[in-house]
Design a protein around this motif. Structure first.
Motif, PDB file in Angstrom:
ATOM      1  N   ASP A  20      48.986  47.273  50.448  1.00 43.50           N
ATOM      2  CA  ASP A  20      47.579  47.067  50.109  1.00 43.50           C
ATOM      3  C   ASP A  20      46.719  47.285  51.354  1.00 43.50           C
ATOM      4  N   GLU A  21      46.129  48.450  51.425  1.00 46.38           N
ATOM      5  CA  GLU A  21      45.241  48.812  52.538  1.00 46.38           C
ATOM      6  C   GLU A  21      45.876  48.542  53.897  1.00 46.38           C
ATOM      7  N   THR A  22      47.111  48.930  54.021  1.00 43.94           N
ATOM      8  CA  THR A  22      47.797  48.730  55.293  1.00 43.94           C
ATOM      9  C   THR A  22      47.144  49.567  56.394  1.00 43.94           C
TER      10      THR A  22
ATOM     11  N   GLU B 255      38.121  38.742  33.438  1.00 43.77           N
ATOM     12  CA  GLU B 255      39.128  39.791  33.283  1.00 43.77           C
ATOM     13  C   GLU B 255      38.958  40.846  34.378  1.00 43.77           C
ATOM     14  N   ILE B 256      40.021  41.066  35.139  1.00 39.65           N
ATOM     15  CA  ILE B 256      39.957  42.036  36.239  1.00 39.65           C
ATOM     16  C   ILE B 256      40.726  43.300  35.869  1.00 39.65           C
ATOM     17  N   LEU B 257      41.952  43.129  35.418  1.00 39.27           N
ATOM     18  CA  LEU B 257      42.721  44.282  34.947  1.00 39.27           C
ATOM     19  C   LEU B 257      42.560  44.371  33.436  1.00 39.27           C
TER      20      LEU B 257
ATOM     21  N   PRO C 299      36.892  52.149  44.080  1.00 43.22           N
ATOM     22  CA  PRO C 299      35.812  51.420  44.758  1.00 43.22           C
ATOM     23  C   PRO C 299      36.189  49.961  45.010  1.00 43.22           C
ATOM     24  N   ASN C 300      35.418  49.317  45.876  1.00 46.29           N
ATOM     25  CA  ASN C 300      35.621  47.889  46.144  1.00 46.29           C
ATOM     26  C   ASN C 300      35.524  47.095  44.849  1.00 46.29           C
ATOM     27  N   GLY C 301      36.388  46.150  44.718  1.00 53.04           N
ATOM     28  CA  GLY C 301      36.308  45.252  43.576  1.00 53.04           C
ATOM     29  C   GLY C 301      36.837  45.835  42.282  1.00 53.04           C
ATOM     30  N   SER C 302      37.494  46.978  42.342  1.00 53.77           N
ATOM     31  CA  SER C 302      37.940  47.600  41.099  1.00 53.77           C
ATOM     32  C   SER C 302      39.235  46.978  40.574  1.00 53.77           C
ATOM     33  N   GLY C 303      39.928  46.240  41.427  1.00 54.84           N
ATOM     34  CA  GLY C 303      41.127  45.534  40.944  1.00 54.84           C
ATOM     35  C   GLY C 303      42.413  45.957  41.627  1.00 54.84           C
ATOM     36  N   LYS C 304      42.317  46.668  42.719  1.00 56.62           N
ATOM     37  CA  LYS C 304      43.516  47.180  43.404  1.00 56.62           C
ATOM     38  C   LYS C 304      44.385  46.038  43.941  1.00 56.62           C
ATOM     39  N   SER C 305      43.730  45.127  44.665  1.00 56.81           N
ATOM     40  CA  SER C 305      44.503  43.995  45.200  1.00 56.81           C
ATOM     41  C   SER C 305      44.992  43.083  44.087  1.00 56.81           C
ATOM     42  N   THR C 306      44.206  43.017  43.029  1.00 56.70           N
ATOM     43  CA  THR C 306      44.638  42.210  41.885  1.00 56.70           C
ATOM     44  C   THR C 306      45.949  42.757  41.323  1.00 56.70           C
ATOM     45  N   LEU C 307      46.018  44.069  41.184  1.00 59.88           N
ATOM     46  CA  LEU C 307      47.247  44.692  40.704  1.00 59.88           C
ATOM     47  C   LEU C 307      48.421  44.350  41.626  1.00 59.88           C
TER      48      LEU C 307
ATOM     49  N   PHE D 231      50.515  42.745  52.602  1.00 58.60           N
ATOM     50  CA  PHE D 231      49.231  42.147  52.253  1.00 58.60           C
ATOM     51  C   PHE D 231      48.043  42.858  52.904  1.00 58.60           C
ATOM     52  N   GLN D 232      46.944  42.878  52.160  1.00 62.15           N
ATOM     53  CA  GLN D 232      45.704  43.415  52.736  1.00 62.15           C
ATOM     54  C   GLN D 232      45.253  42.521  53.892  1.00 62.15           C
ATOM     55  N   TYR D 233      45.367  41.218  53.691  1.00 56.92           N
ATOM     56  CA  TYR D 233      44.998  40.268  54.744  1.00 56.92           C
ATOM     57  C   TYR D 233      46.173  39.326  55.019  1.00 56.92           C
TER      58      TYR D 233
ATOM     59  N   THR E  93      44.741  52.518  49.162  1.00 62.52           N
ATOM     60  CA  THR E  93      43.947  52.866  50.348  1.00 62.52           C
ATOM     61  C   THR E  93      42.542  53.314  49.964  1.00 62.52           C
ATOM     62  N   HIS E  94      41.660  53.212  50.917  1.00 66.57           N
ATOM     63  CA  HIS E  94      40.312  53.763  50.751  1.00 66.57           C
ATOM     64  C   HIS E  94      40.183  55.113  51.441  1.00 66.57           C
ATOM     65  N   TYR E  95      41.183  55.449  52.253  1.00 65.41           N
ATOM     66  CA  TYR E  95      40.995  56.589  53.142  1.00 65.41           C
ATOM     67  C   TYR E  95      42.031  57.675  52.920  1.00 65.41           C
TER      68      TYR E  95
ATOM     69  N   ASN F  23      43.543  38.093  34.239  1.00 62.35           N
ATOM     70  CA  ASN F  23      42.313  37.335  34.528  1.00 62.35           C
ATOM     71  C   ASN F  23      42.449  36.559  35.819  1.00 62.35           C
ATOM     72  N   ILE F  24      41.335  36.338  36.440  1.00 61.57           N
ATOM     73  CA  ILE F  24      41.302  35.255  37.425  1.00 61.57           C
ATOM     74  C   ILE F  24      40.097  34.402  37.096  1.00 61.57           C
ATOM     75  N   GLU F  25      40.316  33.123  37.051  1.00 58.95           N
ATOM     76  CA  GLU F  25      39.267  32.168  36.671  1.00 58.95           C
ATOM     77  C   GLU F  25      38.492  32.669  35.444  1.00 58.95           C
ATOM     78  N   ASP F  26      39.246  33.057  34.417  1.00 52.39           N
ATOM     79  CA  ASP F  26      38.681  33.511  33.145  1.00 52.39           C
ATOM     80  C   ASP F  26      37.872  34.794  33.226  1.00 52.39           C
TER      81      ASP F  26
HETATM   82  N1  LIG Z   1      39.919  34.223  43.618  1.00 54.58           N
HETATM   83  C1  LIG Z   1      39.025  34.942  42.942  1.00 54.58           C
HETATM   84  N2  LIG Z   1      38.118  34.322  42.170  1.00 54.58           N
HETATM   85  C2  LIG Z   1      37.215  35.031  41.464  1.00 54.58           C
HETATM   86  N3  LIG Z   1      37.124  36.367  41.495  1.00 54.58           N
HETATM   87  C3  LIG Z   1      37.993  37.029  42.250  1.00 54.58           C
HETATM   88  C4  LIG Z   1      38.994  36.372  43.001  1.00 54.58           C
HETATM   89  N4  LIG Z   1      39.705  37.288  43.653  1.00 54.58           N
HETATM   90  C5  LIG Z   1      39.194  38.472  43.324  1.00 54.58           C
HETATM   91  N5  LIG Z   1      38.158  38.329  42.481  1.00 54.58           N
HETATM   92  C6  LIG Z   1      37.344  39.392  41.897  1.00 54.58           C
HETATM   93  O1  LIG Z   1      38.185  40.304  41.263  1.00 54.58           O
HETATM   94  C7  LIG Z   1      37.674  41.615  41.387  1.00 54.58           C
HETATM   95  C8  LIG Z   1      38.753  42.546  41.891  1.00 54.58           C
HETATM   96  O2  LIG Z   1      39.112  42.180  43.203  1.00 54.58           O
HETATM   97  P1  LIG Z   1      40.228  42.965  44.010  1.00 54.58           P
HETATM   98  O3  LIG Z   1      40.438  42.212  45.234  1.00 54.58           O
HETATM   99  O4  LIG Z   1      41.392  43.213  43.134  1.00 54.58           O
HETATM  100  O5  LIG Z   1      39.490  44.339  44.317  1.00 54.58           O
HETATM  101  P2  LIG Z   1      39.957  45.535  45.237  1.00 54.58           P
HETATM  102  O6  LIG Z   1      39.969  46.716  44.371  1.00 54.58           O
HETATM  103  O7  LIG Z   1      41.208  45.207  45.916  1.00 54.58           O
HETATM  104  O8  LIG Z   1      38.757  45.617  46.267  1.00 54.58           O
HETATM  105  P3  LIG Z   1      38.750  46.021  47.822  1.00 54.58           P
HETATM  106  O9  LIG Z   1      38.754  47.499  47.840  1.00 54.58           O
HETATM  107  O10 LIG Z   1      37.477  45.469  48.308  1.00 54.58           O
HETATM  108  O11 LIG Z   1      39.940  45.420  48.465  1.00 54.58           O
HETATM  109  C9  LIG Z   1      36.474  41.511  42.323  1.00 54.58           C
HETATM  110  O12 LIG Z   1      35.316  41.531  41.527  1.00 54.58           O
HETATM  111  C10 LIG Z   1      36.643  40.183  42.973  1.00 54.58           C
HETATM  112  O13 LIG Z   1      35.395  39.608  43.281  1.00 54.58           O
END
Ligand SMILES: Nc1ncnc2c1ncn2[C@@H]1O[C@H](COP(=O)(O)OP(=O)(O)OP(=O)(O)O)[C@@H](O)[C@H]1O
Ligand SMILES: [Mg+2]
Lengths: 432, 250
Positions: free
Chosen positions: B170-172, B15-17, B35-43, B84-86, B202-204, B10-13
């Motif tokens: 992460d998206e190097t 659930e991402i993964l 896709p964007n926001g699917s949780g890759k960076s979270t992992l 890091f992605q960023y 990666t996206h590409y 979870n982040i801030e309650d």
């Molecule tokens: N600090 C945060 N607070 C709240 N939500 C967050 C936070 N960081 C990430 N999220 C949410 O978690 C979800 C997953 O984000 P994540 O960065 O893991 O996606 P991603 O797959 O890496 O996307 P991208 O391809 O755009 O990099 C997104 O919906 C994002 O908005």
């Protein structure tokens, strides 16, 4: 040796002389003590003192006339010297110059003599006025200070190190160091002042230093405040700058329970430049207050101020920076920046820039920021295997480093970096 | 070497993964797309130990140890590296000093003596060539004023310096032109030694022409919903994610 003693009436905080050897009680000193007793200590109601809690200072029965040149030996003071510095060391104990502990060699580019000499009277008290209560106290009780006189056209090649000790091992001592630096026209000098305390009792160091920077002269004055947690310090520095002169001061405050610095720079003639840098690394219950005043009284002068605080635990930082640009001071450049990091939830920073500008063709700016620790950066470090403590130290060092970088003395710089690493509790060696 | 089982975070309650499984053996390269926001960076962040993320279920076993309770620095010392992605800018700390501290911390944790300045410079010079990092870049503050490409190259440089067992990228490749991409990919390939493993986010698909993966996974809504070989990446490039989303929703 001075035989004066004094008493403090606790309720009214009146300070008086008793058993005075009459030749010691000059009219100036008598006037100063009267002036002090009229005003008393500053209070929180006083605008210039409003964030600073002076209660410990007020309630401690100090001996203002402590014996000087106490039992310290050359080997005792060795470790307080700046390692690797090519320095002429002038040792002051409780404000009193101790020649037997000081460097014997001199060059002929400057002279030293008593601040109470006839020559010194020329400059003494011209900048530091007794309407400031602590200056009144200093003026009443100072003893054994020096006039350091740099001759015209001369460069002092070695660093002059004023090594100050407050020795409060036997009783609570109020030391009143009083020194004068006169840099004549076209001269150049680099001075260091370091403040240390030896205490079992609460100590007060109430230091006043006046600088007269002559035409086209260059003076750098770097201050290291490294007293301990029983030490209180009030420190006044005045500089009066003539045409095309440079006065640079860096104040690094690491130790001391309470430190109040007052810097007053007067750019009295055209073309003067002043740099004021300050770094405070405070923790526990430390309070460090930096008050600056840069008076742009003439055109084409520049001043640059950079003050940084890193505050942990219950530390309290205060910065009050006043820039005064008078009507005649056209083409003034005056910049001021106060940047602060709070490492704990209870650390407090009061930053107050004050600009008073009466000229129209000037460039002035000020900014004050206070932030928390950069968690993102911390994580970046940790993700590379650097532990939290060291990561924090590196980040704090990075934040503080640019103030130390301003110091032109490599030995002092290295010394400060070591001290900083110690204070930040890391074994990492910072790079110079 | 890495085994992720039913990982929920979870982040801030929020659930991402949502129950993620992944097995990686020594020497393998796994690409993760989605896709964007699917949780890759979270992992990636959860693997590296970012504290804002709250793991609610599951386990992550790295070389036989559950790493979820470990501090980020301990994970790094045991051989996990996140590019890091960023990458963040750190004014005032030179890249060289940063790396020297990091390398010696990692060495210390392994009971090795710290490198002295000479040894460190030698190591650094060797690794600089790998990703064409020049001397000025190492003297500058970490990432400060670096271009996007320089930042990414710097991440790979750091990875080369630290010689991890598992590199998570992460998206190097994002934001790199083809030349920069090649430099980065060559750097990564030079670190492939049959034992070191990589997770390449990666996206590409084009990156995967250079860093050829053993497996490609699609991460969608916090789960790995499809796995395949490098051909899957080509298919995704061609058809996008809609067909996968449809498969999942059914
Ligand atoms: N600090 C945060 N607070 C709240 N939500 C967050 C936070 N960081 C990430 N999220 C949410 O978690 C979800 C997953 O984000 P994540 O960065 O893991 O996606 P991603 O797959 O890496 O996307 P991208 O391809 O755009 O990099 C997104 O919906 C994002 O908005
Ligand atoms: Mg991402």
């Amino acid at each position: 040796m001075n035989t004066l003693t004094e008493t403090i009436s606790e309720t009214e905080q009146q300070i008086s002389f008793e058993n005075i050897a009459s030749e010691k009680l000059t009219p100036e000193r008598k006037l100063a003590i009267d002036t002090f007793n009229k005003s008393g200590f500053p209070s929180l109601k006083d605008e210039e003192w409003k964030y600073l809690d002076l209660s410990v200072l007020k309630n401690t029965p100090f001996n203002h006339q402590a014996p000087a040149c106490t039992k310290l030996t050359l080997s005792d003071i060795e470790k307080y010297k700046v390692a690797g510095a090519d320095a002429i060391t002038l040792v002051f104990i409780n404000g009193v110059y101790c020649p037997e502990l000081s460097s014997q060699q001199r060059d002929n580019t400057f002279s030293i003599e008593s601040v109470e000499s006839e020559l010194a009277a020329h400059w003494f008290g011209k900048l530091a006025k007794t309407d400031e209560p602590f200056i009144a106290l200093n003026t009443a009780f100072h003893h054994g200070g020096l006039l350091i006189h740099i001759k015209a056209g001369q460069e002092v090649k070695q660093t002059i190190h004023l090594l100050h000790f407050n020795d409060s091992r036997q009783e609570a001592v109020a030391a009143h160091p009083r020194n004068l630096v006169v840099a004549e026209k076209n001269s150049k000098v680099q001075l260091i002042a370091t403040y240390h305390s030896l205490n079992n009792f609460t100590s007060l160091t109430n230091s006043v230093t006046e600088f007269f920077v002559g035409e086209n002269a260059f003076v750098e004055y770097d201050v290291k405040q490294d007293e301990n947690e029983k030490a209180l310090q009030i420190n006044y520095v005045y500089a009066q700058q003539k045409r095309d002169s440079v006065f640079d001061i860096s104040t690094v405050t690491i130790g001391g329970k309470m430190v109040r610095n007052n810097l007053n720079i007067a750019l009295t003639e055209t073309g003067g430049t002043a740099h004021l840098n300050g770094l405070t690394v405070g923790g526990k219950n430390q309070t460090v207050d930096n008050h600056t005043l840069v008076d742009h009284a003439s055109p084409h002068c520049e001043s640059f101020q950079l003050y940084k605080n890193i505050l942990d635990d219950n530390a309290h930082g205060i910065f009050n920076g006043k820039i005064f640009v008078r009507q005649d001071a056209q083409k003034t450049n005056a910049f001021q920046s106060s940047k602060n990091v709070l490492l704990s939830d209870v650390a407090v920073m009061n930053a107050k820039p004050q600009l008073e500008i009466y000229a129209d063709d000037v460039k002035c700016s000020h900014g004050a920021t206070t932030g928390q620790l950069d968690e993102e950066a911390l994580f970046y470090f940790r993700s590379r295997g650097i532990g939290k403590k060291d990561a924090l130290a590196l980040l704090n060092y990075a934040f503080a480093g640019d103030v130390i970088e301003k110091i032109n003395n490599d030995a002092l710089k290295a010394d400060l970096l070591k001290l900083l690493a110690q204070k930040l509790n890391t074994e990492i060696e910072f790079e110079g | 070497m890495l085994s992720i089982k039913n990982l929920k975070a979870n982040i801030e309650d929020k659930e991402i993964l949502k129950g993620l499984n992944l097995e990686i053996n020594p020497g393998e390269v796994h690409a993760i797309m989605g896709p964007n926001g699917s949780g890759k960076s979270t992992l990636a962040s959860v693997l590296a130990g970012r504290e804002e993320y709250n793991v609610t279920e599951g386990e992550v076993i790295f070389n036989g140890e559950n790493i979820l309770e470990m501090a980020p620095e301990d994970r790094a010392r045991k051989g996990i590296f996140l590019a890091f992605q960023y990458p963040i800018e750190i004014p005032g700390v030179s890249n060289a000093n940063f790396m020297k501290t990091a390398v010696n911390e990692v060495r210390k944790s392994k009971g090795l003596a710290p490198l002295d300045s000479k040894e460190f410079l030698k190591l650094m010079r060797e690794k600089m060539q790998l990703v064409q990092v020049d001397k000025t870049m190492t003297q500058r503050s970490v990432n400060e004023g670096f271009s996007g490409g320089e930042k990414k190259r710097n991440e790979i440089f750091q990875m080369a310096m630290l010689e991890p067992e598992l590199g998570v990228l992460d998206e190097t490749d994002s934001g790199l032109d083809i030349d920069a991409l090649r430099i980065v990919a060559d750097g990564v390939n030079a670190l492939r030694d049959g034992k070191r493993s990589f997770i390449v986010i990666t996206h590409y698909q084009r990156l995967l022409d250079y860093i050829v993966p053993d497996f490609v996974h699609v991460l969608y809504k916090g789960r790995i919903v499809k796995s395949g070989t490098k051909e899957l990446a080509l298919e995704l490039e061609e058809k996008g994610y809609d067909w996968i989303k449809e498969e999942v929703e059914i």
